[in-house]
Design an enzyme around this catalytic site. Structure first.
Site, mmCIF file in Angstrom:
data_model
loop_
_atom_site.group_PDB
_atom_site.id
_atom_site.type_symbol
_atom_site.label_atom_id
_atom_site.label_comp_id
_atom_site.label_asym_id
_atom_site.label_seq_id
_atom_site.Cartn_x
_atom_site.Cartn_y
_atom_site.Cartn_z
ATOM 1 N N TYR A 254 45.544 0.832 -7.475
ATOM 2 C CA TYR A 254 46.770 1.133 -6.886
ATOM 3 C C TYR A 254 47.849 1.127 -8.117
ATOM 4 C CZ TYR A 254 51.344 0.040 -4.806
ATOM 5 O OH TYR A 254 52.706 -0.023 -4.566
ATOM 6 N N LYS B 255 49.894 4.735 -9.636
ATOM 7 C CA LYS B 255 51.182 4.735 -9.803
ATOM 8 C C LYS B 255 51.743 4.976 -11.109
ATOM 9 C CE LYS B 255 52.838 3.875 -5.323
ATOM 10 N NZ LYS B 255 53.930 4.709 -4.651
#
Length: 325
Positions: free
Chosen positions: A140, A144
Site C-alpha cells: 500500500y 502510493k
C-alpha cells in the site's frame, strides 16, 4: 471550477466532494462503487460509474474539460496489500497512470492527490516530517510512493501543478457523510460498533509495541479538517510543481487511549480482545505538519480526539447499518 473527484463515493472522497459542492464548484465523481456507496455521492454531483483501469472511459471523461482533479480512487487496506500486492500495483499505480495520461491529453492543469504516511514505513524520527526518508514496508505505502514519484515526473514533463497530501489517520464524520467500509478495518468505527452492540468486542492488534502502553500510536485528523486542506491545496497548485505535505494533527494516541475516549463520549463499556500484530503495521505514526500550516495556512478546527469521536458517533447512530439504512 469544474472538478473531477475520483473515488468520490468513498469515505474521504465523498466528504471532500460535498465540501467542493458547498464551495460552489461543479463536481463530477468517477467511481466504480466496488468499495464506495452511491448514497454517499453528493446529489448535486454527476456520477460517472467507471474504473480508472478503463482507459477509454477515463479519456472520454477528462475530454469533457476540467479545471482540476482530486484523486482518491485507490485500494487502501494494509493487510490486503501484504497478502495481495498485485492488486495494489495494478489499481493504485496502473489506474493513476491512466488518469495522468488522460489529464495530460486533455490539458487538465491541476491535481490534488490522496497520498499516505505509509510511505515512511517505520520512521527514524517522530513526529514525521516531509524530509523523513520514504521506506514503505507494505505494498500500500509502496504503491502510493510510486504514484508520488510518477506525479512529479508528469509535472516536469507536462506542466501539471500537483499537491500530494500524505494523510495520517483520518476519522470523524461530516454532517451528512461518514465511514462505511466492508470490511471495516479502521479503529474508531470498529470501537463504535462495539459500543452499539454490533460487534461483540474490539480487537487490539498488538500489545507488545515499544510504546507506553504497548499498543500502536496514531495521529488522528478530523475529516472536516482534511477537507479544508484539500481546498487549500487545490488553490495552491502551481504549474510544473509538485508539492508534498504531511497532513495530521501532530498528536498521537494509542489504541487504548482511543478506546477510553470512545467510552467517555458514548458512556458505553467497550469489551476488548488482544490479538497479534497485523503485518505491516508500524508502532508509531505521528505527523509533523508545520509545512502545510506555514505554506498553505492550514489549521485544524477540530483537533481534539473526543470531538472526532463524537462526530463519528453521531454518524454511526444515524446510520446503524451504514448507507444501506
Amino acid at each position: 471550477m469544474k472538478l473531477l473527484v475520483t473515488g468520490g463515493a468513498g469515505y474521504i472522497g465523498s466528504v471532500v466532494a460535498g465540501r467542493l459542492v458547498v464551495a460552489g464548484h461543479e463536481v463530477v465523481v468517477l467511481d466504480n462503487l466496488e468499495r464506495g456507496h452511491r448514497e454517499a455521492v453528493p446529489p448535486e454531483a454527476e456520477l460517472v460509474l467507471a474504473d480508472l483501469l478503463e482507459v477509454d472511459t477515463v479519456k472520454r471523461t477528462l475530454a469533457g474539460g476540467f479545471d482540476g482533479v482530486l484523486h482518491f480512487a485507490a485500494l487502501a487496506l494494509v493487510g490486503e496489500s501484504v497478502s495481495h500486492p498485485e492488486r495494489y500495483w495494478r489499481v493504485n499505480v496502473g489506474g493513476t497512470l491512466n488518469l495522468l495520461e488522460a489529464m495530460a491529453g486533455a490539458g487538465v492543469p491541476r491535481l490534488v492527490f490522496s497520498s499516505t504516511c505509509a510511505v515512511y514505513g517505520e520512521p527514524d524520527e517522530v513526529p514525521i516530517s516531509e524530509d523523513e526518508p520514504a521506506r514503505p514496508i507494505n505494498s500500500y505505502g509502496a504503491s502510493k510512493l510510486a504514484v508520488d514519484s510518477m506525479i512529479g515526473h508528469f509535472c516536469g514533463a507536462h506542466g501539471l501543478g500537483a499537491v500530494s497530501l500524505r494523510y495520517f489517520n483520518v476519522a470523524g464524520a461530516s454532517a451528512e457523510r461518514g465511514e462505511d467500509h466492508d470490511p471495516e478495518t479502521h479503529l474508531i468505527p470498529n470501537i463504535l460498533r462495539a459500543a452499539m452492540g454490533v460487534n461483540p468486542y474490539v480487537e487490539i492488534f498488538g500489545t507488545d509495541y515499544p510504546t507506553p502502553d504497548g499498543t500502536a500510536i496514531r495521529d488522528y485528523i478530523h475529516i472536516d479538517d482534511l477537507s479544508d486542506a484539500h481546498l487549500l491545496a487545490l488553490a495552491a497548485a502551481r504549474p510544473s510543481e509538485h508539492q508534498i505535505f504531511n497532513l495530521g494533527n501532530g498528536s498521537g494516541f494509542s489504541v487504548r487511549e482511543v478506546i477510553a475516549a470512545v467510552q467517555s463520549v458514548t458512556g458505553k463499556d467497550i469489551p476488548t480482545r488482544e490479538a497479534p500484530r497485523r503485518p505491516g503495521d508500524p508502532p508509531m505514526l505521528v505527523a509533523a505538519s508545520e509545512r502545510i500550516r506555514s505554506e498553505l495556512g492550514w489549521k485544524p478546527r477540530k483537533p481534539g480526539l473526543e470531538q472526532i469521536v463524537a462526530d463519528a458517533w453521531a454518524f454511526a447512530q444515524a446510520h446503524p447499518r451504514g448507507y444501506s439504512k
